[in-house]
Structures are given as C-alpha cells and as structure tokens.
Design a protein around this motif. Structure first.
Motif, PDB file in Angstrom:
ATOM      1  N   THR A 587       3.013  44.952   8.417  1.00 18.61           N
ATOM      2  CA  THR A 587       2.209  44.803   7.194  1.00 18.61           C
ATOM      3  C   THR A 587       0.846  45.459   7.290  1.00 18.61           C
ATOM      4  O   THR A 587       0.137  45.554   6.277  1.00 18.61           O
ATOM      5  N   THR A 588       0.466  45.913   8.484  1.00 17.96           N
ATOM      6  CA  THR A 588      -0.818  46.604   8.652  1.00 17.96           C
ATOM      7  C   THR A 588      -0.644  48.076   8.977  1.00 17.96           C
ATOM      8  O   THR A 588      -1.625  48.773   9.251  1.00 17.96           O
ATOM      9  N   THR A 591       0.083  54.252   5.989  1.00 24.35           N
ATOM     10  CA  THR A 591       0.975  55.106   5.211  1.00 24.35           C
ATOM     11  C   THR A 591       0.325  56.447   4.876  1.00 24.35           C
ATOM     12  O   THR A 591       0.955  57.295   4.250  1.00 24.35           O
ATOM     13  N   SER A 677       9.548  43.360   4.745  1.00 27.54           N
ATOM     14  CA  SER A 677       9.850  44.395   3.759  1.00 27.54           C
ATOM     15  C   SER A 677      10.855  43.809   2.778  1.00 27.54           C
ATOM     16  O   SER A 677      11.482  42.785   3.052  1.00 27.54           O
ATOM     17  N   GLU A 710       2.506  48.213  -6.543  1.00 29.12           N
ATOM     18  CA  GLU A 710       2.518  49.645  -6.822  1.00 29.12           C
ATOM     19  C   GLU A 710       3.966  50.117  -6.786  1.00 29.12           C
ATOM     20  O   GLU A 710       4.591  50.175  -5.725  1.00 29.12           O
ATOM     21  N   GLN A 754       5.327  49.234  -3.117  1.00 27.32           N
ATOM     22  CA  GLN A 754       4.806  48.233  -2.197  1.00 27.32           C
ATOM     23  C   GLN A 754       4.148  47.089  -2.955  1.00 27.32           C
ATOM     24  O   GLN A 754       3.671  47.237  -4.077  1.00 27.32           O
ATOM     25  N   LYS A 756       1.070  44.439  -2.256  1.00 26.65           N
ATOM     26  CA  LYS A 756      -0.083  44.179  -1.405  1.00 26.65           C
ATOM     27  C   LYS A 756      -0.668  42.812  -1.742  1.00 26.65           C
ATOM     28  O   LYS A 756      -0.908  42.503  -2.912  1.00 26.65           O
ATOM     29  N   VAL A 758      -4.041  41.068  -1.272  1.00 27.09           N
ATOM     30  CA  VAL A 758      -5.385  41.580  -0.994  1.00 27.09           C
ATOM     31  C   VAL A 758      -6.402  40.442  -0.983  1.00 27.09           C
ATOM     32  O   VAL A 758      -6.454  39.624  -1.912  1.00 27.09           O
ATOM     33  N   VAL A 763      -5.642  43.416   3.872  1.00 24.30           N
ATOM     34  CA  VAL A 763      -4.623  43.896   2.949  1.00 24.30           C
ATOM     35  C   VAL A 763      -3.281  43.760   3.673  1.00 24.30           C
ATOM     36  O   VAL A 763      -3.061  44.369   4.722  1.00 24.30           O
ATOM     37  N   ARG A 765       0.480  44.453   3.471  1.00 26.33           N
ATOM     38  CA  ARG A 765       1.306  45.378   2.708  1.00 26.33           C
ATOM     39  C   ARG A 765       2.789  45.172   3.008  1.00 26.33           C
ATOM     40  O   ARG A 765       3.205  45.138   4.167  1.00 26.33           O
ATOM     41  N   THR A 766       3.590  45.045   1.953  1.00 27.44           N
ATOM     42  CA  THR A 766       5.037  44.847   2.084  1.00 27.44           C
ATOM     43  C   THR A 766       5.772  45.987   1.385  1.00 27.44           C
ATOM     44  O   THR A 766       5.693  46.111   0.148  1.00 27.44           O
TER      45      THR A 766
END
Length: 787
Positions: A587-588, A591, A677, A710, A754, A756, A758, A763, A765-766
């Motif tokens: 998750t960190t 990208t 994920s 997103e 993804q 996020k 926040v 952050v 992130r998935t």
C-alpha cells in the motif's frame, strides 16, 4: 527429524512390525517395477496411536510397509528399494515422500488413510547500490533512515532456499554480528571456520533428488555450484564489503538489504538438475521449526498447478501460520501474460525492475551518430579508433557458427552480432577474440526493449538494444566502408525512466486465483551486483574484489530484496503478522518513476498492474503505512473453500492446523479476501459487485482517513463509508467498495485504477483491477451486489 533415510522397507520389515500390524501388510502384488518418488498425502483427521508409534516418522513407515511387497522385493535388481521412505513431513503437509511403484500406489488407494499420490516434479531457479536507491540509508529526516529504525535487521534470521552458498565469501563475514537468537535450532554443515554469526545455517536437502540424478554423493555440503545462491543470499543479508565492484564498474560498499540479519541457507537445487519438489518441502519443513523469521525463495514452477501440490504454497502456508514471512519470485517468462509463478495469496510474489545505474558503452558510427549501450568490462585507455564494421553475413546474423568467424574476415574489425543462436554472447566473444577481432557489438532481442544485460566479455564489447541495432544496420547498408568506435564511459547513474518493469518479469493474471492480483509488488532485479564464487566471462578480473562480485538479473534477484526489507520491517514491528508486513509494502509502493510519471514497461509504455503489481517497493514509507489489511492463517481457509478445493485438499494445505469441513464454513469469494489489492469481474447482470475490506490502524492512535478513488470513466466506484475515524491504535474498520459499469456493461475489457485512504500523515493505496469477463474459466463462487 524430517528426513528418515534410515527407515527402510526391507525383507525384514515385517519382522520388526508390531503383531497388530502384520495383518495390514499387503503381499498380493509384485513391486519389482519401476520405483519413482511420490508425495503421499494422508487423510485428516486420520491420526496415529502415540502409544504404538513414538514419532510421526515411525507411523509413516508403517503405512508404507503396509503396501510394500517385501516378499518379492528385488534388492539386487533395484538398489533403490533399500530405502523407500525418503521424507516424513511434520509441518508443511500431512504425508510423506517415498519411492514406490505404480502397483504400490494402486494398493494405497485401497487404504482408509490414503488421499492422493503426486508424482515427482522438478522446479527451477527463477542480484552495492540498491540499498541507497530504495532509501535504506541516510538520515530519517531525509529519504531514508530505514536501517536506523530497524538496526539493519539485527537478530532477524533469513532462510534462503537456493542452490548452495560460497562459504567464506566476504559478504558472509561475521564482523559486527552478534550471536544468533536463542530460538535458533538449526545447524551449519560447514566447518567452524566458515560457519559464524552471519552464516548460522547451511544444509543440503537431496534425499529425493539423488534417486533421479546420479552424481549426487552422500554427504552433500551446500556448496554454491552456479553463483545463484550466493548472489541471492548476499542480496538479502550480505554484510558490508567496501570496494566491491564488478569488472571495475559499480565500485562501492556492497551490502544486503538487512546487513545485520543472520543467514541460513537450505540447498534444494543442484547445477543442471533443478530443484526437486520433495526436497523443497523437506527444507521448508525444517526451516519453520528451526526459527527463521523470513524465507526467501527464488525458485518456482511455470505450471505449478493447484496449491495442494505446490511445495512453495504448502510450505508457505505453514510458515505464515508460524509467523514466518515468505518472499518468492514471480518468474522470468515475461512479457507474456499469465506466466506468473508462486500465486498463493499468503506468499509475497515479487516482479523485477530496472535500477538507474548503467555501465555505458557508446558505439560512435562513422557518420557521427552515437548509440548508447552497455559493457560490463571496459578496458582502460581503450582508443577511440574508428574500426571497420562487419556483420555475420555468412551466417544467420547471430555469429553462432565459429567456422564462419575466420581470421581473414574479422581480424582488426568490429563484428556486429545479434543475440540468440546456439552460442551465448560470452562464447561468441571468445571465438571472435581468438580470431583477432577488435571488438564486438551485440544487439539485443526486440522483446527486451530498453533493457540491456551486459556481461564481462573477454574482448571489447558494446551491447545495444534492438532499436539501436536497426539504426546500426541501416548505417552499414548506407556506405561501402562502415566504421565505428567504442567509447567507454564507466558507471553512470540517474536514468530518469527508473524503475521500469523488466521484460523478462512474469506477468499476471494468476491462473490459480484470478481474483487476486499477482504479482504483488516490484523490486530491483536487473543487473544487480552481489556476491558470487567467481564471475563468468573474463578470465582475469581487474582487481581482487571484482572476482567476488558479479551482476545477475531475474526475479530471483528481486525476491531477496523484498526478503531483506521484510526482515527490517519485522525488526521494527515484531508483532506484525506476515500479512500486515505484506500490506505495508504494497500500500506504500511507488507508481511513479524518477520523472514523476507512471512507471513504464520495457517499451516505454505505462506498466499495467499485471506487470507492476502494487508498485515499486518504498521501504521508508512501508515502515509507517498508517493502515494495514491484516489476515491470519485461518482467514485463508474459507477463501480456499471458495476456490472449490475439497476438504482433503484444504486440510492438506493448512496442515498441521486442525481439519475443517468446508460445508460448515462460509465460503469467501476471492474478491472478498482481505487483500491489499482488489480484483473484480463485471461479467454478469446487474454488472455491479460489492467488495468487502477491513483495515487496521497501525499509525497514530487517533486518525481520520478519507477515501479517494481514481478510475477510468467506464467504471463507477463508490466506497461506504467514505471516511474512517480511528480512536486508538490497532482499531479495525470495515468498508465496502461497490464497483459498477458506468453505463451498465463495461465497454473496456479491463480497467485499472486505485483507492486511496488519505490522512494528513499517510496515503494508503489499494490497486483496483476491473474486468468485463473472467480471465479464465473457473468454478469459483461470485457474490454479486443486488440493486
């Protein structure tokens, strides 16, 4: 002990059995046929009487004896019949490995204890600068500090399954190392001069392999035969070696990811022979007992099949059940899709990427055009002379026929060769050197894109990519007297398109669990400098330490990077589960590349999630992820039931946990496994699906996270609730992700994006993959949302 080579099924076996067992011995068939190794799975909850059998090994021996036709055993004709029971497993599977005939397997099928017999199978092996590149060094206030927070992995034990180790290599020096922790129960089969506080374990597992491959003698020391095991071990936990370099390039202080961690090497692979499944199981069976914290496994099978027969999946489940983190390689069959190995969700599956270091060698054409390539060996003071250029016009362009590489054709010239053919690049260079060539320009294959894997050739060489090779050949056709110079520029850093997914790195989607995104994550895996027994190629390295290090590429190199990083995280967070450590890394992950643009593949196109996974590992952020998707070993059981595995298969995978009945458990769809994920299929009406997740607060005691999605416009994603408020540490919050086609059915086959979470500090992130149809036909459950 896992191995039980001393227990034998001989003519005298019936005599030593207890009277109560004599009636069970079968003498109705002839077992003088071909003996082969089988993994025999025993039924659960079938248990043995501990008043009769003191160990599980003696019980397994009795089961085997019940089908051995000892009266007709032909020991003279089949010396292998002397030792029939090879391994008796305690942890990784409820069963044993034995040499039996097909007739004996048939007899086993009549026994109430028998589940299945799986025939023998062979698996294959799939690494100065990367600690700095990925942010392990430096003050915590800047980009780094991970070594400071984790004390470089001090006290952690990393177990490496590979092909052996070069004991006495400087990377395995014990300087600065404390003794292993009291929990360590393993052993080192080398003498005391090379076994030390760094290399605390070194064993060889070959009892199964020896029956298939002659030339494996007893005893076998876990000596590195091909450099692979030394390279992966030093990448994961090599000690500091100042002045390390490869052929004079990349000079610096070599170090593994966790330089203060201890190493235990389990040799399960042998040169030109591969890695036997039952030896892999035996090594993992012992490793989880001996006290390792992390297992690093750079091997696998391109067609591993179901988890119930895959040693890495079987052993990996037992490992995570005991709190051991397992890092595995994704495979080297990219860029083709659905080639990923080691697919079980309890394993970390690691893809490979480039680094921003190059060993630049420029081909300057007579026209003035310069084509940048790479060369590992760069001769000092090499003249920038324009040499005549010639190609392999008499052959297929690969310079593979040495009869055509005659002195009168190549002496004093630069010879242009395509990679491929029946000779390696090093062999081509050797032949050209003997024929008096001034040098060689080696053109890479098209599928490698922008990636070059330089080797230490015996003559001056520049290796260039396929697109540059086309320009070079066009220039050669444009003039009657083509010339070129080789200009060596040494080690160059700062490639802005770094990292990029390596072309060879295997891609998803996963065949065994298409609802789980694999690979999980990407790590450095191209042209990695690490320890070796001796480099390939150039006979005389330019300095003493150059003889101890070499570059290698593969997901075999990326997996130990993540193994070492996992040890660092576990040192800093000793109570975190393997799933929490995996989640923290995924998750960190980054990208974006150095340009702050999406990470690309080898062709410069945006890398998709099936190549990149969650992204490129960022250890600094992984040390403080804020939230984690946690899973216990037991959480995978209803998921396995949802995949359609039978009770016997599930119980074989989860051994030694108590047996379960899938009918009594709520099956969990792949999409609802609490994974870092999300993969969803909109393959039926109403083209909407709900995905369940839960996150655990491992950051500040009080925290508020807002959801940010997103996704492409073809997909609508909503999160309920869209705000998570945590009041204390380790608090768990659940949420639901609803995924729909924006206008009913999806127009695109696959959409990527993804979610996020926040907060002001983090952050989380998935990655999300949404497909309009299943990637493969399967029988798994699919709970769709109703609206």
């Amino acid at each position: 002990m896992a191995r039980l080579g001393a227990l034998i099924c001989l003519r005298v076996a019936i005599v030593v059995l207890l009277p109560s067992l004599l009636a069970t011995v079968s003498v109705a068939h002839n077992d003088t046929g071909v003996h082969k190794n089988y993994l025999i799975i025993v039924r659960k909850p079938y248990e043995y009487d501990q008043n009769v059998y003191k160990t599980v090994s003696s019980w397994h021996a009795s089961l085997l004896a019940s089908v051995c036709d000892t009266a007709k055993e032909e020991l003279a004709a089949d010396p292998g019949a002397e030792t029939r029971l090879i391994y008796s497993y305690r942890n990784v599977v409820n069963g044993f490995c034995a040499r039996v005939t097909r007739d004996e397997v048939f007899e086993m099928t009549k026994k109430d204890w028998f589940v299945k017999a799986i025939p023998e199978k062979t698996y294959k092996l799939m690494t100065t600068y990367t600690p700095q590149m990925i942010g392990l060094t430096g003050p915590a206030a800047l980009h780094g500090g991970v070594w400071n927070r984790s004390n470089m992995g001090e006290g952690m034990i990393i177990g490496v399954l590979d092909d052996g180790i070069a004991a006495g290599h400087p990377s395995f020096d014990a300087a600065g190392m404390g003794p292993p922790p009291a929990k360590w129960k393993g052993r080192c089969d080398f003498n005391s001069s090379v076994c030390n506080n760094k290399l605390i374990g070194a064993r060889s597992f070959y009892e199964s392999a020896r029956w298939k491959w002659r030339g494996i003698d007893d005893p076998v020391l876990p000596v590195n035969e091909t450099a692979h095991g030394t390279h992966t071990s030093s990448t994961a936990a090599g000690n500091f070696v100042p002045g390390a370099n490869t052929m004079g390039n990349g000079i610096g202080t070599a170090a593994g990811m966790a330089p203060r961690a201890h190493l235990a090497l389990y040799q399960v692979c042998f040169q030109d022979k591969g890695c036997d499944r039952d030896d892999i199981l035996a090594a993992m069976d012992d490793a989880v007992d001996e006290g390792v914290d992390v297992l690093s496994i750079s091997l696998g099978d391109d067609e591993a099949g179901e988890f119930a027969g895959d040693p890495v999946a079987l052993g990996g489940y037992t490992a995570i059940m005991k709190g051991v983190f397992v890092s595995t390689s994704a495979g080297n069959n990219g860029p083709n899709p659905s080639t990923v190995s080691n697919e079980a969700p309890w394993l970390l599956t690691v893809a490979a990427s480039t680094t921003d270091r190059k060993f630049v060698a420029t081909v300057k054409l007579g026209s003035g055009v310069e084509l940048d390539g790479e060369a590992l060996y760069q001769p000092p003071n090499f003249p920038s002379t324009q040499w005549p250029l010639v190609g392999d016009t008499g052959g297929d362009g690969t310079c593979s026929d040495e009869r055509l590489l005659k002195k009168e054709h190549v002496a004093g010239k630069l010879v242009v060769c395509d990679q491929g053919g029946n000779l390696t690049g090093l062999e081509k260079g050797s032949f050209l050197h003997k024929a008096g060539a001034a040098g060689m320009v080696l053109i890479g294959p098209e599928f490698m894109g922008s990636v070059v894997q330089p080797k230490p050739h015996i003559l001056p060489v520049a290796q260039i990519v396929y697109s540059s090779g086309k320009k070079l050949k066009a220039y050669m056709k444009s003039t009657k007297s083509p010339t070129a110079a080789l200009i060596y520029q040494g080690t160059v850093f700062g490639n802005p398109m770094t990292p990029a997914v390596a072309p060879f790195s295997s891609r998803g989607p996963s065949k065994q669990n298409q609802g789980i995104l694999k690979p999980d994550i990407t790590g450095p895996g191209v042209n990695i400098i690490a320890g070796v027994p001796g480099p390939q190629g150039l006979a005389t390295p330019p300095n003493p330490l150059a003889a101890k290090f070499d570059i290698m590429s593969g997901t075999s190199m990326s997996a130990p990077h993540l193994s070492g990083i996992a040890a660092l995280i576990k040192k800093a967070h000793p109570k975190w589960s393997p799933a929490a450590i995996k989640s923290a890394m995924m998750t960190t992950a980054d990208t974006m590349d150095r340009r702050r643009k999406p990470i690309t593949d080898q062709d410069g196109h945006k890398a998709d999630l099936f190549g990149l996974g969650a992204g490129f590992v960022n250890p600094t952020k992984a040390m403080n992820p804020g939230l984690v998707y946690d899973l216990s070993a037991a959480d995978y059981v209803p998921y396995l039931c949802g995949l359609g595995y039978s009770d016997h298969e599930v119980n074989s995978i989860i051994h030694p946990s108590p047996p379960v009945s899938c009918k009594r458990l709520p099956a969990v769809d792949q999409k609802d496994l609490n994974y870092p994920s999300i993969t969803a299929f909109l393959d039926r009406e109403p083209y909407a699906v709900n995905v369940s997740r839960a996150v655990t607060n491992v950051g500040r005691g009080k925290a508020v996270y807002a959801a940010k999605v997103e996704m492409p416009r073809t997909v609508s994603v909503t999160v309920t609730p869209d705000t998570l408020k945590f009041k204390k540490l380790n608090q768990v919050k659940k949420f639901t992700v609803t995924i729909r086609g924006a206008n009913g059915r999806m127009k695109d086959d696959v959409a990527e994006g993804q979610l996020k979470w926040v907060s002001p500090d983090n952050v989380v992130r998935t990655p999300i993959v949404v497909s309009s149809k299943k990637f493969f036909k399967d029988n798994t459950t699919s709970d769709h949302a109703r609206h």
